[in-house]
Write a protein that holds these residues in place. Structure first.
Motif, short mmCIF file in Angstrom:
data_model
loop_
_atom_site.label_atom_id
_atom_site.label_comp_id
_atom_site.label_asym_id
_atom_site.label_seq_id
_atom_site.Cartn_x
_atom_site.Cartn_y
_atom_site.Cartn_z
N GLU A 1 -58.46 71.03 -102.34
CA GLU A 1 -57.87 71.49 -101.33
C GLU A 1 -57.46 72.79 -101.99
OE1 GLU A 1 -53.11 71.23 -99.79
OE2 GLU A 1 -54.72 69.36 -99.24
N VAL A 2 -57.57 74.03 -101.33
CA VAL A 2 -57.46 75.33 -101.75
C VAL A 2 -56.02 75.77 -100.63
CG1 VAL A 2 -58.21 77.94 -102.13
CG2 VAL A 2 -59.52 76.02 -102.61
N GLN A 3 -54.79 76.28 -101.22
CA GLN A 3 -53.85 76.82 -100.33
C GLN A 3 -53.63 78.35 -100.51
OE1 GLN A 3 -50.39 74.82 -100.99
NE2 GLN A 3 -51.25 72.89 -100.61
N PHE A 4 -53.73 79.03 -99.45
CA PHE A 4 -53.54 80.65 -99.43
C PHE A 4 -51.86 80.87 -98.97
CE2 PHE A 4 -57.89 79.52 -98.73
CZ PHE A 4 -58.48 80.46 -99.42
N HIS A 5 -51.31 81.38 -99.92
CA HIS A 5 -49.80 81.73 -99.87
C HIS A 5 -49.62 83.19 -99.98
CE1 HIS A 5 -47.99 77.63 -100.47
NE2 HIS A 5 -49.30 77.48 -101.11
N CYS A 6 -48.57 83.69 -98.88
CA CYS A 6 -48.49 85.02 -98.96
C CYS A 6 -47.68 85.50 -100.10
CB CYS A 6 -47.61 85.35 -97.72
SG CYS A 6 -46.56 86.96 -98.00
N ASN A 7 -48.12 86.57 -100.77
CA ASN A 7 -47.47 87.05 -102.07
C ASN A 7 -47.75 88.52 -101.96
OD1 ASN A 7 -46.73 88.01 -104.89
ND2 ASN A 7 -46.16 85.74 -105.03
N SER A 8 -46.58 89.43 -101.82
CA SER A 8 -46.90 90.80 -101.86
C SER A 8 -46.93 91.41 -103.20
CB SER A 8 -45.77 91.33 -101.01
OG SER A 8 -44.52 91.12 -101.52
N HIS A 9 -46.66 90.70 -104.15
CA HIS A 9 -46.65 91.14 -105.48
C HIS A 9 -48.04 91.02 -106.16
CE1 HIS A 9 -42.50 91.68 -104.97
NE2 HIS A 9 -42.32 90.38 -104.81
N GLY A 10 -48.64 92.28 -106.50
CA GLY A 10 -50.08 92.16 -107.16
C GLY A 10 -51.11 91.95 -105.99
N THR A 11 -52.26 91.58 -106.55
CA THR A 11 -53.50 91.46 -105.75
C THR A 11 -53.75 89.83 -105.78
OG1 THR A 11 -54.91 91.59 -107.69
CG2 THR A 11 -54.37 93.59 -106.44
N ASP A 12 -55.06 89.68 -104.93
CA ASP A 12 -55.52 88.49 -104.88
C ASP A 12 -55.74 87.57 -106.36
OD1 ASP A 12 -56.00 88.69 -101.87
OD2 ASP A 12 -57.69 89.87 -102.65
N ARG A 13 -55.11 86.43 -106.27
CA ARG A 13 -55.11 85.87 -107.64
C ARG A 13 -55.05 84.30 -107.63
NH1 ARG A 13 -49.93 87.73 -107.29
NH2 ARG A 13 -48.30 86.06 -108.09
N ILE A 14 -55.67 83.70 -108.58
CA ILE A 14 -55.50 82.09 -108.49
C ILE A 14 -53.99 81.98 -109.31
CG2 ILE A 14 -56.43 80.05 -109.52
CD1 ILE A 14 -59.26 81.13 -109.07
N ASP A 15 -52.94 81.27 -108.96
CA ASP A 15 -51.90 81.08 -109.23
C ASP A 15 -52.02 79.75 -110.43
OD1 ASP A 15 -49.10 81.84 -109.96
OD2 ASP A 15 -48.76 79.55 -109.05
N TRP A 16 -52.38 78.52 -109.92
CA TRP A 16 -52.92 77.59 -110.69
C TRP A 16 -53.73 76.59 -109.91
CZ3 TRP A 16 -51.10 73.07 -108.74
CH2 TRP A 16 -50.00 73.10 -107.72
N ILE A 17 -54.27 75.65 -110.92
CA ILE A 17 -55.03 74.42 -110.42
C ILE A 17 -54.70 73.29 -111.01
CG2 ILE A 17 -57.03 75.34 -111.90
CD1 ILE A 17 -58.97 74.19 -109.77
N LYS A 18 -54.74 72.21 -110.44
CA LYS A 18 -54.33 70.94 -110.91
C LYS A 18 -55.19 69.70 -110.42
CE LYS A 18 -50.37 68.04 -111.66
NZ LYS A 18 -48.94 67.94 -111.31
N GLU A 19 -55.53 68.90 -111.36
CA GLU A 19 -56.22 67.61 -110.67
C GLU A 19 -54.98 66.67 -110.44
OE1 GLU A 19 -59.67 64.30 -111.94
OE2 GLU A 19 -58.74 65.62 -113.77
N VAL A 20 -55.02 66.51 -109.03
CA VAL A 20 -53.85 65.69 -108.39
C VAL A 20 -53.98 64.28 -108.31
CG1 VAL A 20 -52.84 67.62 -107.31
CG2 VAL A 20 -54.70 66.09 -106.04
N SER A 21 -55.46 64.10 -108.46
CA SER A 21 -55.64 62.41 -108.74
C SER A 21 -57.23 62.32 -109.02
CB SER A 21 -55.77 61.70 -107.36
OG SER A 21 -56.69 62.20 -106.22
N ILE A 22 -57.93 61.53 -109.43
CA ILE A 22 -59.07 61.39 -109.97
C ILE A 22 -60.07 62.08 -109.37
CG2 ILE A 22 -61.10 59.83 -111.00
CD1 ILE A 22 -58.98 57.75 -111.31
N CYS A 23 -60.53 63.13 -109.80
CA CYS A 23 -61.58 64.12 -109.59
C CYS A 23 -61.25 64.90 -107.91
CB CYS A 23 -62.98 63.42 -109.17
SG CYS A 23 -63.82 63.00 -110.78
N CYS A 24 -59.92 64.98 -107.81
CA CYS A 24 -59.40 65.59 -106.54
C CYS A 24 -58.48 66.40 -106.97
CB CYS A 24 -58.72 64.63 -105.57
SG CYS A 24 -59.71 63.07 -104.87
N TYR A 25 -58.71 67.83 -106.52
CA TYR A 25 -58.00 69.03 -107.06
C TYR A 25 -57.20 69.80 -106.05
CZ TYR A 25 -61.57 68.02 -110.71
OH TYR A 25 -62.13 67.39 -111.43
N LEU A 26 -56.19 70.55 -106.56
CA LEU A 26 -55.33 71.50 -105.65
C LEU A 26 -55.33 72.80 -106.35
CD1 LEU A 26 -53.56 72.05 -103.54
CD2 LEU A 26 -51.60 71.37 -104.85
#
Length: 237
Positions: free
Chosen positions: A168-193
């Motif tokens: 699951e990829v979430q896109f959040h408004c953030n006016s500071h800086g450019t497009d960037r990946i803030d973090w990624i985590k495996e929330v359950s076995i082979c399922c990611y956020l």
């Protein structure tokens, strides 16, 4: 210093907020006159008003969702990268998300990371060119924040579950800086956020941080001398 009148409750200040006044005494017998804003609460809606409000909100959110994806469309053909310890990640909009090991950097601040083709890598989710695997999209709300969500499946088969990896990829408004990946985590076995911050969504008010819980200042001034209805005071702001 200034001479201010001790005005009774229900007065209106320069910002048109109704105020009440309290004398506050601290240890050491220091007195303070505090102007406390009185926040007016909105009357509860009846059933008809609630239904009309709900329908209107659903209409506005549908429009905002469409507008949000339009704002993100400029990401087509672009990739974002993120490094977390031993693993590196790439997100290519409307294509795929990969997890890989990078080659040792040839120089300082080498970017983006280059994938080592001789080590294991994984696709965490993708959009198939033949249309067999579509991305599930939508708008979600968490607290006071609204954001767009893209759910991708069809990733590399997971050894532990025998199923495709998905993310699951979430896109959040953030006016500071450019497009960037803030973090990624495996929330359950082979399922990611994955959380992506982007200033693009900030061009629509729907995705801006909501300010319903704004702090209203309480103005306190030290009482130096009382003169009838007047108080000689000093601001401590």
């Amino acid at each position: 210093m200034e001479l201010v009148q001790f005005t009774p409750p229900e007065s209106t200040n320069r910002n048109h907020l109704t105020e009440s006044y309290e004398l506050l005494q601290l240890k050491g017998k220091r007195d303070f006159l505090c102007a406390i804003p009185e926040i007016k609460h909105v009357s509860p809606m009846n059933a008809t008003e609630k239904e009309l409000s709900r329908v209107q909100e659903e209409k506005e959110l549908a429009q905002a969702t469409s507008r949000g994806w339009e704002l993100l469309s400029d990401l087509d053909g672009k990739c974002l990268y993120f490094i977390s310890g031993w693993w590196s990640y790439s997100f290519c909009y409307n294509r795929e998300v990969r997890q890989f090991h990078q080659l040792p950097p040839q120089h300082n601040n080498q970017w983006p990371p280059t994938e080592d083709a001789h080590t294991q890598s994984y696709v965490l989710g993708k959009v198939s060119l033949d249309g067999s695997n579509h991305a599930s999209t939508g708008l979600q709300t968490s607290g006071e924040q609204r954001y767009l969500v893209q759910k991708l499946g069809g990733g590399t088969i997971c050894d532990l579950t025998g199923k495709d990896r998905k993310i699951e990829v979430q896109f959040h408004c953030n006016s500071h800086g450019t497009d960037r990946i803030d973090w990624i985590k495996e929330v359950s076995i082979c399922c990611y956020l994955m959380i992506i911050y982007t200033p693009r969504l900030c061009n629509d008010a729907t995705f801006l941080p909501r300010g319903d819980n704004k702090v209203t200042a309480i103005d306190c001034r030290e009482v130096l001398e009382k003169q009838g209805k007047f108080i000689k005071s000093r601001s401590i702001r």
